[in-house]
Scaffold this active site. Structure first.
Site, PDB file in Angstrom:
ATOM      1  N   SER A 208      23.907  41.424  28.267  1.00  0.00           N
ATOM      2  CA  SER A 208      25.352  41.221  28.182  1.00  0.00           C
ATOM      3  C   SER A 208      25.654  39.734  28.289  1.00  0.00           C
ATOM      4  O   SER A 208      24.825  38.937  28.697  1.00  0.00           O
ATOM      5  CB  SER A 208      26.043  41.967  29.309  1.00  0.00           C
ATOM      6  N   ARG A 209      26.879  39.413  27.927  1.00  0.00           N
ATOM      7  CA  ARG A 209      27.397  38.094  28.270  1.00  0.00           C
ATOM      8  C   ARG A 209      27.916  38.168  29.700  1.00  0.00           C
ATOM      9  O   ARG A 209      28.092  39.252  30.258  1.00  0.00           O
ATOM     10  CB  ARG A 209      28.535  37.723  27.328  1.00  0.00           C
ATOM     11  N   THR A 212      31.600  38.432  35.247  1.00  0.00           N
ATOM     12  CA  THR A 212      32.239  37.652  36.316  1.00  0.00           C
ATOM     13  C   THR A 212      31.369  36.471  36.731  1.00  0.00           C
ATOM     14  O   THR A 212      31.749  35.695  37.581  1.00  0.00           O
ATOM     15  CB  THR A 212      32.473  38.519  37.567  1.00  0.00           C
ATOM     16  N   SER A 213      30.191  36.353  36.141  1.00  0.00           N
ATOM     17  CA  SER A 213      29.233  35.325  36.574  1.00  0.00           C
ATOM     18  C   SER A 213      29.345  34.095  35.685  1.00  0.00           C
ATOM     19  O   SER A 213      30.007  34.110  34.660  1.00  0.00           O
ATOM     20  CB  SER A 213      27.820  35.892  36.497  1.00  0.00           C
ATOM     21  N   THR A 217      22.455  36.547  30.456  1.00  0.00           N
ATOM     22  CA  THR A 217      21.260  36.190  29.693  1.00  0.00           C
ATOM     23  C   THR A 217      21.622  35.862  28.247  1.00  0.00           C
ATOM     24  O   THR A 217      21.075  34.923  27.651  1.00  0.00           O
ATOM     25  CB  THR A 217      20.232  37.338  29.773  1.00  0.00           C
ATOM     26  N   ASP A 270      32.435  47.542  41.946  1.00  0.00           N
ATOM     27  CA  ASP A 270      31.133  47.795  41.327  1.00  0.00           C
ATOM     28  C   ASP A 270      30.413  48.788  42.218  1.00  0.00           C
ATOM     29  O   ASP A 270      29.477  48.444  42.925  1.00  0.00           O
ATOM     30  CB  ASP A 270      30.373  46.461  41.213  1.00  0.00           C
ATOM     31  N   SER A 278      26.365  52.766  34.388  1.00  0.00           N
ATOM     32  CA  SER A 278      26.536  51.681  33.430  1.00  0.00           C
ATOM     33  C   SER A 278      25.187  51.158  32.947  1.00  0.00           C
ATOM     34  O   SER A 278      24.919  51.070  31.745  1.00  0.00           O
ATOM     35  CB  SER A 278      27.343  50.565  34.092  1.00  0.00           C
ATOM     36  N   LYS A 302      24.973  41.463  45.804  1.00  0.00           N
ATOM     37  CA  LYS A 302      25.715  42.716  45.665  1.00  0.00           C
ATOM     38  C   LYS A 302      25.303  43.701  46.749  1.00  0.00           C
ATOM     39  O   LYS A 302      26.128  44.449  47.256  1.00  0.00           O
ATOM     40  CB  LYS A 302      25.457  43.343  44.289  1.00  0.00           C
TER      41      LYS A 302
END
Lengths: 521, 521
Positions: A208-209, A212-213, A217, A270, A278, A302
Site C-alpha cells: 500500500s501507499r 497515516t505513516s 513500501t 485499528d 484487512s 501498535k
C-alpha cells in the site's frame, strides 16, 4: 413501478473520498415535493444502473441548477453514465444489511450471512460515511470473536479480485511478507523480496501507499521505480524476475477494506479484528499461499506488550489456517524506528545501503530483514528449519540480492533521475547529556509527515542516534528535511512541543522482549 | 508563529448540514505542498476567528479556484467573514477531547471534565461527522452510567443559551410537558398547554420540528399559527397568555445536542443516555422547573416493554433530581398512534376537534391529553393529588381551553388561510374480516413521510379504525393523503410491501400494560 421524477445528470467535480454524494438544488422540485433532507439517502437510477448516495443541498446554480442532478466524482464514475443523461431519483430504502449493523451496534454476535451482507453493501458503496463509522466503532468495541473475523475476512475476499499465479509458479508456494505497521522506516520488504526472489521463490509483493505513516513500501519503491503497474505487466515481471515491489491499489483486491480504511484512518481505529481481516483478505486476494507476518511490539508501537502481541498472533493464525494460508507470525522489536531514514527518499537510501553491503548501512534494518527473509526461505520445503537466516545472509553478502533488486527495478521501470533529500532542513539536538531511553514512533511519524512525507518524496527525518546510544548536550539527534518553507515551519512547531526523544540513565533503556538472541542468528 | 500560507475565502453554496467543510482545488499550492488529503482535518483562521473543518478536494475552478479557499455554508457562517478575505490554513491538531473520545470507544467510563470537553468540542463544531458517529455509537454501546448521563446533560446545558422566566412568573413554577417520541399523531401538547395555561400556570412550550417522524408539534402548530418567534416576542406572548407553542430552534438551547441529532437521525440511534441528556438539557435551558414526561410503551414504540420503561423512567428521575428539575414521568399506552390524523394538517384537525368538544373528536387523544394535563396541574401546590384530571376536564368542557388556544394562536400570529388535506389520496382496505390486533407505528410513520409529511403539510394518513376494532373485508383501514403524484406513488409502494395493520382474532389484541384504570379518571 419506475415512474419517479427524472433529472439530467451533472458531474460536480468534488472528490468526496469514496462516498457517493448527490447534489440537488434547494429549489429542485424533487427536493421540495418529496421533502428530501440534507444527509438523506437517495437512490439514483440511470442507464440500467443504480447507486445509493447521500444528499447535499446546493444553493448555487453554478454548482448544480434546480433541474439538474449533481453527482460527486465518485458517484459519477460509479454510475458510469454521461452528463445530461436522465436519472431517476427516489428515497433509498436502507441498505439490506443495516438491520445486521444495528444488531452489531446493540452488541450481538454476527453470523456468516450478516457479515457477508454488510461487506457486500460496503463494497457496493451503499453505506454512508456515518454508517461506516458506526460499523468500525461497533466492531472495535464489541470485539469480533475469531469466527466473526474469519467471516469478515472471507466476505472481503469474496467481493474483490483475486490474482492467480498458477501459470507463473505451478504448484510451488507464492510467498509474501507483511508488517502490521506502526514503525517508521521499517522497509524490510525491499530487502526481503530481492533475497527471496534470488533464492528462486516467487515473491510478488504488492504494497500500500502510506495511510497515516510518512511512507508506505509503495511510496519508497516509487523513489527507485514505477510501482503503478497493470496486472498483466506485473505477471510478466514476476515471470522474469520471481519478484516485484508494486502498488496493490490497481488490482481492487479488497474493495470493502479500501472503503473501511477511509473511515478508520481519520478515526485512528485499528482494532485486531479489522487488522486481521484487512491484511489477510488482501494477501489471499493477491494470491499468496505462504506469509511471514511482522508484529512489532513496543511502548509506542501498535502492539504495546507481549501478551497483546501473542493474542494478535493467535488470531492471525486461527484465521489464516482456515483460509488455507500458511502463516509464520514473528514478533519483533518495535521500540523505535528501523533504520535511519523516515520518508521515501531517506528510506530508499537505507535499503540500497543494506543491499549494497555498504559498511554505513543501518545494521538494525539489515538484521531484521535477514531474519524475516530467513523465515520466508524456510517455507521452501528443501530448506531445513534454522538454515534460512544463513542462506539469506549469503545471498545478501554475495551481491545476488542487489543484482536481483536492480533486475526488479529495471523490469518495473527505473526512475530516470534519482530523487534527493529535501533541500531545506534543521537539526534537532540533545538538550543535555544522557542515554537515549525512549524514541516515540508516533511523534517522529507526525514530524516526518508535517515535513511533507510521503507526498514530498525527499521530506522526512534522518536519525543520527538510536535507543541506548549515549549523547552529549548539543549533539544532533536527527535532521528534519523538507522541500517547502511552510512544511518546515509545521515540522518545527511540532518538534517544539516534543521532539520524540527521551534521555535518561543507561539502566532505564526499555528491554526488547520480542527478539530472542537465538532469533538473530 | 502564524506564518502559514493564506488564501482568499470563497463561499461555496453547499449545505453540508452542520459539518464544516473546506474546499481546496487539487492544484492548490497548499494541497500540493502540505500533502493535505481528502477528509483531513484543517484549521482555518481569519479575522481573529478560527474553525476546524474537513477537507474536500475540488477539480473545478467554477466551484473553487486553485488559489481560493472554499467554505461550505455552515463554515462560512461560523467564521463570520467576507468573501475575499485572506484566511490562513494549516493541518489541525485533533480536537482537545479526542483522547477522551478514544477512551470511550475503548469502553472506559468518562468523568465530568471529559464529557464537558467533548460536548464543548461538539458545540464548537470541532468534530467531524465521522467522529460524531463514533461518539454516538460508543455511548450507545457501552451504555453511559447515570452519572455520565448527568455530566453529559450538564455539559449540554452549559454550552447553550438558557431562558429565564423570572420576570414573567416570579417564584411560581414554569411547567412543561414532553414526550420521548415514537408515536405518530401524539399531539397532546397542543391540548395540554391551553388547559394548563387556562388554569393559570406558566407553560411556555418550545417544541422541535419532526426529525424522523411525519410531524413534530412545531410542524403541526404551524398549520394554525406562526411558530418561529424571537425570544422577546415569545416572552411577551407568555406574559399575555401564560402559554405558547413555539419552535425551540431559534433559541440555541442545546447546540451540542442539535449537532449530535444530525448523526443520530440517519443512524436511527436513540440510546437512553442520549435521550435523557437531549430532552432534559433542552427543558432546563428552556427554563422549565416542572416537567411531565410521557413515556409510551408498546411493541413498536421506542420503549418495548414495562421493565425497559421503568429503567428509563428511573434514569430520567435520577438526572432531573440532580438538575433541580421536578419530574413526573408517566408511562403510557404506546401500542398504536394517538388520534386519527398523522401529518401536520390532519393532526391539527384532531387537536381542534378535542379543544372544541366536537363529538367526532378522537377520544384517545382527548383522554390522554386530559390525563397529562391533570398531572401538570397537580404541580400547582394548591391542587390536591388526584384532582388534576377533573380540573383539566372542567377547563376543556367549559370551552376555556379552546378560548386559550385561540388566544395563543392570535398572539403568535394566526395563519391567514387554513390549510387542507392533500388533494390526492387512496384508501387502504382490510384484506379479510377480523379484529385489528397490531398497528405498526414505524410503518405508518414511514408511509406518512413518503406521502410528503411533514414538509407537505396536508400529506399523511387518516386512520379509520384502531386496535381491537372489528373490520370486514374491503373496509377502509386508513386513507393516505398527498399533494404530489410522485409522493403518492412512493407511499403506495410502501403500502404494497406492508400496510402496517395486522388482523387476527379478538383475543390476540395485545394488552395495554401502561395505563391503569385508576389513571384514566
Amino acid at each position: 413501478m419506475n415512474n419517479g421524477p427524472t433529472l439530467p445528470i451533472r458531474r460536480v467535480a468534488i472528490d468526496t473520498w469514496r462516498e457517493n454524494v448527490v447534489f440537488l438544488h434547494r429549489d429542485c422540485p424533487v427536493v421540495r415535493a418529496s421533502g428530501f433532507q440534507a444527509l438523506a439517502k437517495v437512490r439514483v437510477q440511470a442507464n440500467g444502473k443504480s447507486l445509493i448516495a447521500v444528499l447535499n443541498v446546493v444553493d448555487d446554480d453554478c454548482i448544480c441548477a434546480p433541474r439538474e442532478l449533481g453527482l460527486s466524482e465518485d458517484a459519477f464514475e460509479r454510475l458510469g453514465t454521461e452528463e445530461g443523461e436522465q436519472a431517476r431519483i427516489e428515497q433509498a430504502e436502507p441498505a439490506p444489511s443495516i438491520a445486521a449493523l444495528h444488531r452489531k451496534i446493540a452488541g450481538e454476535r454476527l453470523g456468516h450471512e450478516d457479515l457477508h451482507a454488510i461487506v457486500q453493501d460496503i463494497a457496493a458503496a451503499r453505506y454512508s460515511r456515518i454508517e461506516l463509522a458506526a460499523f468500525v466503532v461497533a466492531t472495535n468495541q464489541f470485539e469480533l470473536d475469531r469466527d466473526e473475523v474469519l467471516n469478515l475476512t472471507e466476505a472481503m475476499i469474496a467481493c474483490g479480485q483475486r490474482i492467480d499465479w498458477q501459470r507463473e509458479v505451478g504448484a510451488g508456494p507464492v510467498v509474501d511478507k507483511h508488517c502490521i505497521g506502526g514503525i517508521p522506516g521499517n522497509r524490510t520488504s525491499m530487502v526481503v523480496v530481492p533475497i527471496v526472489a534470488a533464492h528462486g521463490m516467487l515473491c510478488p509483493k504488492t504494497s500500500s501507499r502510506a495511510i497515516t505513516s510518512p511512507a508506505g513500501t509503495a511510496d519508497t519503491m516509487e523513489v527507485l521505480a514505477e510501482v503503478e503497474l497493470p496486472l498483466e505487466r506485473l505477471k510478466e515481471i514476476v515471470r522474469a524476475t520471481h519478484g516485484c515491489l508494486a502498488w496493490g491499489g490497481t488490482a481492487d483486491l479488497s474493495p470493502a477494506d479500501d472503503i473501511l480504511i477511509s473511515v478508520e484512518r481519520p478515526l485512528a481505529i485499528d482494532s485486531p479484528g479489522q487488522m486481521v481481516a484487512s491484511i489477510l483478505s488482501k494477501k489471499v486476494s493477491a494470491g499468496a499461499t505462504h506469509l511471514v507476518l511482522d508484529i512489532p511490539v513496543g511502548p509506542t508501537a501498535k502492539v504495546r506488550n507481549m501478551p497483546a502481541a501473542q493474542r494478535l498472533k493467535r488470531l492471525f493464525e486461527y484465521v489464516a489456517a482456515r483460509l488455507g494460508l500458511e502463516l509464520d507470525a514473528v514478533i519483533t522489536d518495535g521500540r523505535q524506528p528501523i533504520g535511519r531514514g523516515i520518508g521515501p527518499v531517506l528510506e530508499a537510501r537505507d535499503v540500497m545501503q543494506v543491499l549494497s553491503n555498504d559498511p554505513e548501512a543501518p545494521q538494525d534494518l539489515r538484521q531484521k530483514a535477514l531474519r524475516l527473509a530467513g523465515r520466508v526461505i524456510e517455507f521452501d520445503p528443501d530448506v531445513r528449519g534454522g538454515d534460512g537466516y544463513r542462506i539469506a545472509r549469503n545471498i545478501l553478502e554475495s551481491g545476488r540480492a542487489l543484482a536481483k533488486m536492480n533486475a526488479i527495478i529495471d523490469a518495473q521501470g527505473r526512475r530516470a533521475e534519482p530523487l534527493s533529500a529535501g533541500k531545506l532542513g534543521f537539526d534537532v539536538t540533545a538538550p543535555a547529556d544522557g542515554t537515549v531511553i525512549g524514541v516515540d514512533n508516533h511523534r517522529l511519524a507526525r514530524i516526518a509527515r508535517l515535513s511533507g512525507a510521503p507526498q514530498v518524496r525527499g521530506a522526512g527525518i534522518d536519525l543520527m542516534v538510536k535507543l541506548a546510544d549515549e549523547v552529549r548536550a548539543g549533539q544532533t539527534l536527527y535532521r528534519v528535511h523538507a522541500q517547502f518553507d511552510a512544511d518546515l515551519e509545521f515540522a518545527r512547531r511540532m518538534v517544539a512541543s516534543g521532539c520524540g526523544f527521551t534521555l535518561g540513565a543507561a539502566d532505564q533503556v526499555p528491554r526488547d522482549y520480542a527478539t530472542s538472541p537465538a532469533d538473530a542468528k
